[in-house]
Design an enzyme around this catalytic site. Structure first.
Site, PDB file in Angstrom:
ATOM      1  CE  LYS A  58      -3.564  -2.551   2.456  1.00 37.60           C
ATOM      2  NZ  LYS A  58      -4.597  -2.668   3.471  1.00 37.60           N
ATOM      3  CD  GLN A 102      -3.358  -4.633   6.634  1.00 35.98           C
ATOM      4  OE1 GLN A 102      -3.521  -3.530   5.660  1.00 35.98           O
ATOM      5  NE2 GLN A 102      -4.643  -5.788   6.285  1.00 35.98           N
ATOM      6  CG  ASP A 125      -8.800  -0.340   4.684  1.00 37.36           C
ATOM      7  OD1 ASP A 125      -9.075  -0.488   3.656  1.00 37.36           O
ATOM      8  OD2 ASP A 125      -8.950  -0.102   6.304  1.00 37.36           O
TER       9      ASP A 125
HETATM   10  N1  GUN Z   1      -6.989  -7.157   6.145  1.00 35.93           N
HETATM   11  C1  GUN Z   1      -7.030  -7.672   4.856  1.00 35.93           C
HETATM   12  N2  GUN Z   1      -7.635  -6.960   4.318  1.00 35.93           N
HETATM   13  C2  GUN Z   1      -7.847  -5.527   4.672  1.00 35.93           C
HETATM   14  C3  GUN Z   1      -7.563  -4.765   4.611  1.00 35.93           C
HETATM   15  O1  GUN Z   1      -8.597  -3.939   2.888  1.00 35.93           O
HETATM   16  N3  GUN Z   1      -7.691  -3.274   4.837  1.00 35.93           N
HETATM   17  C4  GUN Z   1      -7.516  -3.503   6.394  1.00 35.93           C
HETATM   18  N4  GUN Z   1      -7.094  -2.364   7.077  1.00 35.93           N
HETATM   19  N5  GUN Z   1      -7.105  -4.986   6.522  1.00 35.93           N
HETATM   20  C5  GUN Z   1      -6.965  -5.312   6.158  1.00 35.93           C
END
Ligand code: GUN
Length: 295
Positions: A58, A102, A125
């Protein structure tokens, strides 16, 4: 019935790169206007290897489109109160447009409490109940990255969705449930007749075989096999797993929730793993961050 032998590959890298080009252009314009680039922060708690890989990807994607990014690494032992205080700090940071925490979080932390503490205007998100509610009602807000990335992929490849039977396999809050909502909306992509199947679904193969569009987010390596798929279906594979492979230098290879080699020849279109949904999830996060920066 004859098996389909040529299938369209839903290439998330290609689609994501095309979208990233447009995002980079807008980011540069925004920077020229207000003197700073869009800024995303990612909070990573603990040492989970997969989470670390995702967060690093990311951050790298931010660099690629000219965003500023900040990676905040916190110890596994952080208390819930301390994490909530960090979230509050990010909510109040005027130099930050959006941030993510995350998941998964360590077991001693209530992830719902943390998500609910995020300012919905910075929740890129799309996990905060306010954004989830807006999505359900079709109101403006941040859409969750993986389902909206899948929508972008379907759009890019002009996949017809209206009137189609769609089966979503897996009911997680971050993929399966929002995906089922987005594909049943009166929009494009959407207007599908959606079935949300999960671990308690009976007679799963009968149900998946009815799908014109099958979205698989069940979290089990190579779970969907050719016998579960209708001839000519569109299959989107959300899973990503490492499985041992002695023929590789690394000792492993990546596979999805779909047994690709057997399933692909039956499909009209299918997303690969890697290079399918993964790059689209990240692209959607960038789109949301750009939106947050625009206010
Ligand atoms: N864990 C797995 N996919 C995601 C996501 O899209 N965002 C976040 N914050 N955690 C994740």
């Amino acid at each position: 019935m004859n098996a389909t032998t040529t299938y369209k590959l839903l290439d998330g890298k290609r689609c994501g790169d095309a979208l990233k080009e447009a995002i980079a252009k807008e980011a540069a314009e925004l920077k020229a206007q207000r003197g700073r680039a869009p800024h995303l922060a990612a909070v990573l708690v603990g040492n989970d290897g997969a989470s670390k890989t995702y967060v690093e990807a990311k951050v790298k994607a931010c660099e690629k489109v000219g965003f500023r990014s900040t990676l905040i690494r916190l110890p596994e032992t952080i208390t819930e109160d301390d994490l909530l205080a960090r979230v509050e700090g990010l909510n109040n940071d005027p130099g930050l447009d959006g941030f993510i925490v995350q998941l998964p979080l360590p077991a001693h932390i209530d992830a719902d409490r943390v998500i609910q503490a995020i300012d919905p205007r910075k929740d890129v998100d799309g996990f905060h109940p306010m954004n989830v509610g807006n999505m359900v009602l079709g109101l403006p807000g941040f859409l969750p990255a993986t389902p909206s990335g899948i929508c972008e992929l379907l759009k890019y490849y002009h996949i017809e969705t209206a009137g189609k039977r769609c089966v979503v396999l897996g009911r997680s809050n971050i993929v399966g449930t929002p995906m089922s909502i987005l594909l049943s909306r009166n929009a494009y992509p959407g207007n599908c007749t959606v079935t949300l199947a999960h671990s308690r679904t009976k007679d799963l193969t009968r149900i998946t075989r009815e799908a014109d569009i099958l979205i698989v987010a069940i979290g089990k390596p190579q779970f969907v096999t050719a016998d579960m798929v209708k001839e000519g279906a569109v299959v989107v594979d959300v899973g990503i797993h490492r499985i041992p492979d002695a023929s590789r230098k690394s000792g492993f290879r990546l596979v999805g929730d779909v047994a690709f080699a057997g399933v692909a020849p039956k499909c009209e279109a299918i997303s690969p793993v890697p290079g399918g949904v993964g790059p689209m999830t990240i692209t959607s996060l960038l789109l949301n961050t750009l939106k947050a920066a625009k206010g």
